[in-house]
Design a protein around this motif. Structure first.
Motif, PDB file in Angstrom:
ATOM      1  N   ALA A 472       0.948  -0.932  -0.252  1.00 10.65           N
ATOM      2  CA  ALA A 472       0.149   0.028   0.097  1.00 10.65           C
ATOM      3  C   ALA A 472       0.949   1.252   0.042  1.00 10.65           C
ATOM      4  O   ALA A 472       1.026   1.887   0.807  1.00 10.65           O
ATOM      5  CB  ALA A 472      -0.929   0.231   1.015  1.00 10.65           C
ATOM      6  N   PHE A 473       1.368   1.534  -1.207  1.00  6.81           N
ATOM      7  CA  PHE A 473       2.324   2.661  -1.041  1.00  6.81           C
ATOM      8  C   PHE A 473       1.458   3.944  -1.379  1.00  6.81           C
ATOM      9  O   PHE A 473       0.557   4.231  -1.623  1.00  6.81           O
ATOM     10  CB  PHE A 473       2.917   2.740  -2.617  1.00  6.81           C
ATOM     11  N   ASN A 474       2.470   4.952  -0.344  1.00  6.93           N
ATOM     12  CA  ASN A 474       2.036   6.323  -0.213  1.00  6.93           C
ATOM     13  C   ASN A 474       2.032   7.139  -1.247  1.00  6.93           C
ATOM     14  O   ASN A 474       3.174   7.358  -1.553  1.00  6.93           O
ATOM     15  CB  ASN A 474       2.471   6.885   1.260  1.00  6.93           C
ATOM     16  N   CYS A 475       1.138   7.704  -2.159  1.00 10.91           N
ATOM     17  CA  CYS A 475       1.263   8.539  -3.153  1.00 10.91           C
ATOM     18  C   CYS A 475       1.888   9.778  -2.996  1.00 10.91           C
ATOM     19  O   CYS A 475       1.996  10.638  -4.026  1.00 10.91           O
ATOM     20  CB  CYS A 475       0.094   8.340  -4.317  1.00 10.91           C
ATOM     21  N   CYS A 476       1.843  10.150  -1.588  1.00 15.97           N
ATOM     22  CA  CYS A 476       2.475  11.651  -1.323  1.00 15.97           C
ATOM     23  C   CYS A 476       3.840  11.306  -1.483  1.00 15.97           C
ATOM     24  O   CYS A 476       4.532  12.424  -1.388  1.00 15.97           O
ATOM     25  CB  CYS A 476       1.933  12.014   0.032  1.00 15.97           C
ATOM     26  N   GLN A 477       4.280  10.346  -1.355  1.00 13.99           N
ATOM     27  CA  GLN A 477       5.781   9.916  -1.097  1.00 13.99           C
ATOM     28  C   GLN A 477       6.305   8.966  -2.478  1.00 13.99           C
ATOM     29  O   GLN A 477       6.746   7.987  -2.255  1.00 13.99           O
ATOM     30  CB  GLN A 477       6.220   9.501   0.152  1.00 13.99           C
ATOM     31  N   THR A 478       6.368   9.624  -3.578  1.00 12.16           N
ATOM     32  CA  THR A 478       6.613   8.638  -4.877  1.00 12.16           C
ATOM     33  C   THR A 478       7.920   9.048  -5.332  1.00 12.16           C
ATOM     34  O   THR A 478       8.245   8.762  -6.693  1.00 12.16           O
ATOM     35  CB  THR A 478       5.362   8.946  -5.799  1.00 12.16           C
ATOM     36  N   GLU A 479       8.934   9.764  -4.688  1.00 11.73           N
ATOM     37  CA  GLU A 479      10.112  10.221  -5.155  1.00 11.73           C
ATOM     38  C   GLU A 479      10.871   8.848  -5.599  1.00 11.73           C
ATOM     39  O   GLU A 479      11.756   8.912  -6.875  1.00 11.73           O
ATOM     40  CB  GLU A 479      10.912  10.872  -4.255  1.00 11.73           C
ATOM     41  N   TRP A 480      10.781   7.939  -4.948  1.00  9.25           N
ATOM     42  CA  TRP A 480      11.333   6.764  -5.126  1.00  9.25           C
ATOM     43  C   TRP A 480      10.964   6.004  -6.471  1.00  9.25           C
ATOM     44  O   TRP A 480      11.642   5.471  -7.472  1.00  9.25           O
ATOM     45  CB  TRP A 480      11.140   5.639  -3.996  1.00  9.25           C
ATOM     46  N   PHE A 481       9.558   6.289  -6.932  1.00 11.71           N
ATOM     47  CA  PHE A 481       9.295   5.678  -8.063  1.00 11.71           C
ATOM     48  C   PHE A 481       9.994   6.436  -9.248  1.00 11.71           C
ATOM     49  O   PHE A 481      10.286   5.846 -10.398  1.00 11.71           O
ATOM     50  CB  PHE A 481       7.732   5.862  -8.239  1.00 11.71           C
ATOM     51  N   ARG A 482       9.618   7.803  -9.091  1.00 11.95           N
ATOM     52  CA  ARG A 482      10.528   8.733 -10.177  1.00 11.95           C
ATOM     53  C   ARG A 482      11.985   8.141 -10.433  1.00 11.95           C
ATOM     54  O   ARG A 482      12.786   8.361 -11.253  1.00 11.95           O
ATOM     55  CB  ARG A 482      10.443   9.970  -9.963  1.00 11.95           C
ATOM     56  N   ILE A 483      12.908   7.909  -9.330  1.00 14.04           N
ATOM     57  CA  ILE A 483      14.086   7.574  -9.387  1.00 14.04           C
ATOM     58  C   ILE A 483      14.247   6.253  -9.998  1.00 14.04           C
ATOM     59  O   ILE A 483      14.942   6.253 -10.947  1.00 14.04           O
ATOM     60  CB  ILE A 483      14.746   7.526  -8.042  1.00 14.04           C
ATOM     61  N   PHE A 484      13.439   5.444  -9.678  1.00 21.15           N
ATOM     62  CA  PHE A 484      13.549   3.804 -10.486  1.00 21.15           C
ATOM     63  C   PHE A 484      13.275   4.065 -11.894  1.00 21.15           C
ATOM     64  O   PHE A 484      14.020   3.649 -12.587  1.00 21.15           O
ATOM     65  CB  PHE A 484      12.707   2.829  -9.855  1.00 21.15           C
ATOM     66  N   GLU A 485      12.169   5.044 -12.322  1.00 19.40           N
ATOM     67  CA  GLU A 485      11.943   5.085 -13.545  1.00 19.40           C
ATOM     68  C   GLU A 485      12.871   5.992 -14.301  1.00 19.40           C
ATOM     69  O   GLU A 485      12.778   5.807 -15.573  1.00 19.40           O
ATOM     70  CB  GLU A 485      10.436   5.972 -13.618  1.00 19.40           C
ATOM     71  N   GLY A 486      13.546   6.710 -13.539  1.00 19.21           N
ATOM     72  CA  GLY A 486      14.616   7.642 -14.553  1.00 19.21           C
ATOM     73  C   GLY A 486      15.718   6.678 -14.576  1.00 19.21           C
ATOM     74  O   GLY A 486      16.633   7.051 -15.615  1.00 19.21           O
ATOM     75  N   ALA A 487      15.968   5.554 -13.907  1.00 20.47           N
ATOM     76  CA  ALA A 487      17.232   4.923 -14.004  1.00 20.47           C
ATOM     77  C   ALA A 487      17.258   3.962 -15.201  1.00 20.47           C
ATOM     78  O   ALA A 487      18.385   3.844 -15.768  1.00 20.47           O
ATOM     79  CB  ALA A 487      17.316   3.860 -12.993  1.00 20.47           C
ATOM     80  N   LYS A 488      16.170   3.786 -15.864  1.00 18.34           N
ATOM     81  CA  LYS A 488      16.174   3.295 -17.170  1.00 18.34           C
ATOM     82  C   LYS A 488      16.505   1.650 -17.164  1.00 18.34           C
ATOM     83  O   LYS A 488      16.212   1.000 -18.002  1.00 18.34           O
ATOM     84  CB  LYS A 488      16.954   4.041 -18.365  1.00 18.34           C
ATOM     85  N   THR A 489      17.583   1.523 -16.282  1.00 17.66           N
ATOM     86  CA  THR A 489      18.057   0.145 -16.290  1.00 17.66           C
ATOM     87  C   THR A 489      17.223  -1.009 -15.233  1.00 17.66           C
ATOM     88  O   THR A 489      17.554  -2.120 -15.360  1.00 17.66           O
ATOM     89  CB  THR A 489      19.423   0.054 -15.604  1.00 17.66           C
ATOM     90  N   ILE A 490      16.369  -0.297 -14.573  1.00 16.86           N
ATOM     91  CA  ILE A 490      15.654  -1.118 -13.479  1.00 16.86           C
ATOM     92  C   ILE A 490      14.164  -1.414 -14.101  1.00 16.86           C
ATOM     93  O   ILE A 490      13.351  -0.634 -14.562  1.00 16.86           O
ATOM     94  CB  ILE A 490      15.491  -0.582 -12.214  1.00 16.86           C
ATOM     95  N   ASN A 491      13.879  -2.980 -13.967  1.00 16.54           N
ATOM     96  CA  ASN A 491      12.427  -3.234 -14.534  1.00 16.54           C
ATOM     97  C   ASN A 491      11.609  -3.382 -13.319  1.00 16.54           C
ATOM     98  O   ASN A 491      11.841  -4.197 -12.441  1.00 16.54           O
ATOM     99  CB  ASN A 491      12.613  -4.677 -15.353  1.00 16.54           C
ATOM    100  N   MET A 492      10.707  -2.388 -13.072  1.00  9.15           N
ATOM    101  CA  MET A 492       9.633  -2.471 -11.992  1.00  9.15           C
ATOM    102  C   MET A 492       8.517  -3.404 -12.526  1.00  9.15           C
ATOM    103  O   MET A 492       8.000  -3.109 -13.416  1.00  9.15           O
ATOM    104  CB  MET A 492       8.988  -1.300 -11.641  1.00  9.15           C
ATOM    105  N   VAL A 493       8.253  -4.701 -11.886  1.00 13.51           N
ATOM    106  CA  VAL A 493       7.175  -5.419 -12.269  1.00 13.51           C
ATOM    107  C   VAL A 493       6.241  -5.757 -11.194  1.00 13.51           C
ATOM    108  O   VAL A 493       6.498  -5.780 -10.161  1.00 13.51           O
ATOM    109  CB  VAL A 493       7.886  -6.964 -12.847  1.00 13.51           C
ATOM    110  N   ALA A 494       5.013  -5.676 -11.766  1.00 10.48           N
ATOM    111  CA  ALA A 494       3.928  -6.178 -10.724  1.00 10.48           C
ATOM    112  C   ALA A 494       3.446  -7.328 -11.289  1.00 10.48           C
ATOM    113  O   ALA A 494       3.034  -7.481 -12.353  1.00 10.48           O
ATOM    114  CB  ALA A 494       2.653  -4.957 -10.502  1.00 10.48           C
ATOM    115  N   ILE A 495       3.028  -8.446 -10.370  1.00 13.59           N
ATOM    116  CA  ILE A 495       2.610  -9.872 -10.741  1.00 13.59           C
ATOM    117  C   ILE A 495       1.121 -10.046 -10.628  1.00 13.59           C
ATOM    118  O   ILE A 495       0.760  -9.975  -9.482  1.00 13.59           O
ATOM    119  CB  ILE A 495       3.583 -10.638 -10.396  1.00 13.59           C
TER     120      ILE A 495
END
Length: 538
Positions: A472-495
């Motif tokens: 249950a991620f808090n969307c007021c604190q989504t900087e981590w997501f932008r960091i992952f997304e900007g890295a380009k080398t990490i594959n974020m997967v939801a199964i």
């Protein structure tokens, strides 16, 4: 070539006319193709003009390969089409309407080596191959055969009779000839008993999975079940095996793959005499992989794996076998116990102990091992912090999903590449993860609400794949997501475990224009299961 009738053909050695709706091959169509060796007429309607087509085939004295699959051919049609084709070496009749074969079916095919009869509706093959002394490969899969008895095809090398209704396999054991059979596939049938194999054979691969086979103590006679001394692979998965007869394993000195998962084993009992003499001294050193998962094992010989000097991978998952405590390590190696020990087995690299009801793991449990893969998931309450330290140099994958792990120090595990911490109610990731060079991290089904940006930067520089669904991620604190997304080398997967598909994480901002408080909703959707949100009011 017309739509429905083959009228002309060139002098090429190979002709292919599959899937053309072809009904007839005219009798003179091959008059200029005497050198034709390979003819593909698959998936047509030759059943309509089979008689004239048979006349055309007889004009090909050098025909070696013929594909008549998927042509709605009956027994009579096939017999007519194959008359006088004595040069034929490969024949494909799969996917037709063959029901009963007899000694006339292939009587002219004296040079036949490979015959494919799968996916017909055959229920009888009485004496059908007596005129084919060179036949080496026979595929009878996906038919309705009730049994294979009086098997005496000594020249056959591969027999696939899987997916039938076979209850008995009985070979002619009084023959003095050595059967050349190397692969026998009887999987997905209705075998009650271990097959009655040839007395002399070169059998290397025996596939018996998904039958109803078991061994009957008072009915077992090793002299009736043939020669298994050359077996390399024995697949008994999905049967009703609850024990092995005395000496059975010892009859297979070259066995390298033994598959007996999903059976009814409660006790796997090898006495010292059987295991040491009949296996080790008869060269069972090739045995490298043992899968005993998903049985109901409660006891095993204490020193089982010490007698396998080349054992590489052991899977005991979902049994009730424990790890011996220090005061139990002096047990006689042949004793039957509820715990096992594997210290100092140099060759062991992978150990799977998922769902084995483990709680107490001695500090010395993995001493002397060079494990690269250790799976301990689905053992709620297990404590392995101290016992794992001796594996810090070699361990590459560690499974601790659903173990109630809250924190663990892995800072010294510099070889660790894959870590499963799913379903552990984690509120934050263990700090030691940022000190190692992880490539794959599974944290599904936890209670993560965010990943601090500093830690996210560290992970993004190393990780290749991270599994995140069920948090249950808090969307007021989504900087981590932008960091992952900007890295380009990490594959974020939801199964999505229900659909069995992998979905990329997506971030969207939705504004409700009609809301009086100008509410903004930022939604992070993981597998259509978990939504995180943030609420602002002005």
């Amino acid at each position: 070539m017309c739509d429905k009738t083959a009228q002309q053909a060139s002098g090429a050695q190979r002709r292919s006319r599959p899937c053309n709706g072809l009904e007839t091959v005219q009798s003179n169509v091959f008059q200029d193709s005497q050198l034709l060796e390979n003819l593909n007429l698959a998936n047509n309607n030759i059943n309509i003009g089979f008689e004239e087509t048979s006349l055309a085939l007889r004009t090909l004295p050098g025909l070696r390969f013929l594909d008549l699959s998927e042509n709605k051919l009956t027994d009579e049609m096939a017999s007519t089409l194959l008359q006088n084709l004595s040069s034929l070496e490969y024949l494909n009749l799969s996917g037709n309407l063959l029901q009963r074969l007899d000694e006339t079916s292939f009587r002219d095919l004296h040079n036949l080596k490979d015959l494919d009869l799968q996916r017909n509706i055959m229920f009888e093959i009485d004496g059908a191959f007596g005129s084919n002394p060179k036949l080496q490969r026979l595929n009878l899969a996906f038919n309705y055969l009730p049994c294979l008895t009086d098997f005496h095809m000594t020249q056959l090398v591969v027999l696939n009779a899987s997916y039938n209704f076979i209850e008995w396999f009985i070979s002619r054991q009084e023959l003095n000839d050595t059967f050349q059979l190397q692969t026998l596939d009887l999987s997905n049938n209705r075998l009650f008993f271990f097959p009655f194999l040839p007395t002399r054979s070169k059998l290397q691969n025996l596939y018996l999975s998904h039958n109803i086979l078991r061994f009957y103590e008072h009915l077992w006679d090793e002299n009736l079940h043939g020669d298994i001394s050359s077996l390399d692979t024995l697949d008994l998965r999905g049967n009703q095996v609850d024990y092995f007869p005395d000496g059975f394993i010892g009859k297979m000195p070259t066995l390298s793959r033994l598959r007996i998962g999903t059976n009814c084993l409660e006790t796997l009992h090898f006495s010292t005499e059987q295991f040491s003499s009949n296996l080790y001294e008869l060269d069972i050193s090739n045995l490298t992989y043992v899968n005993l998962s998903r049985n109901d094992l409660k006891e095993l010989p204490f020193g089982l794996f010490y007698s396998l000097p080349r054992i590489h991978s052991v899977d005991l998952s979902y049994n009730n076998i424990g790890i011996c405590l220090p005061d139990e390590t002096n047990i006689n190696s042949s004793s039957i116990t509820e715990c096992l020990q594997w210290n100092n087995i140099d060759s062991l690299r992978q150990l799977h102990l998922k769902g084995c009801y483990l709680e107490t793991v001695p500090d010395s449990a993995f001493a002397g091992l060079s494990l690269t893969h250790l799976e301990l998931s689905d053992n709620p309450g297990i404590d392995v912090q101290d016992s794992l330290q001796c594996l810090s140099r070699t361990l590459q994958h560690l499974g601790l999903g659903n173990t109630q792990t809250r924190d663990i120090d892995l800072s010294h595990f510099q070889s660790l590449k894959s870590l499963n911490l799913s379903r552990n109610s984690l509120y934050r990731l263990p700090k030691s993860l940022y000190d190692i060079d992880l490539k794959v991290l599974d944290v599904r089904g936890n209670r993560l609400s965010t990943i601090p940006s500093g830690e996210a930067h560290t992970l993004a520089s190393k990780l290749q794949t991270i599994f995140l669904s069920g948090n249950a991620f808090n969307c007021c604190q989504t900087e981590w997501f932008r960091i992952f997304e900007g890295a380009k080398t990490i594959n974020m997967v939801a199964i999505n475990e229900h659909l069995g598909s992998a979905l990329q994480l997506s971030l969207s901002c939705v504004r409700n224009e009609t809301n009086l408080h100008n509410e903004y909703l930022i939604s992070l959707c993981l597998s259509h299961i978990v939504f995180c949100w943030c609420h602002y009011s002005t």
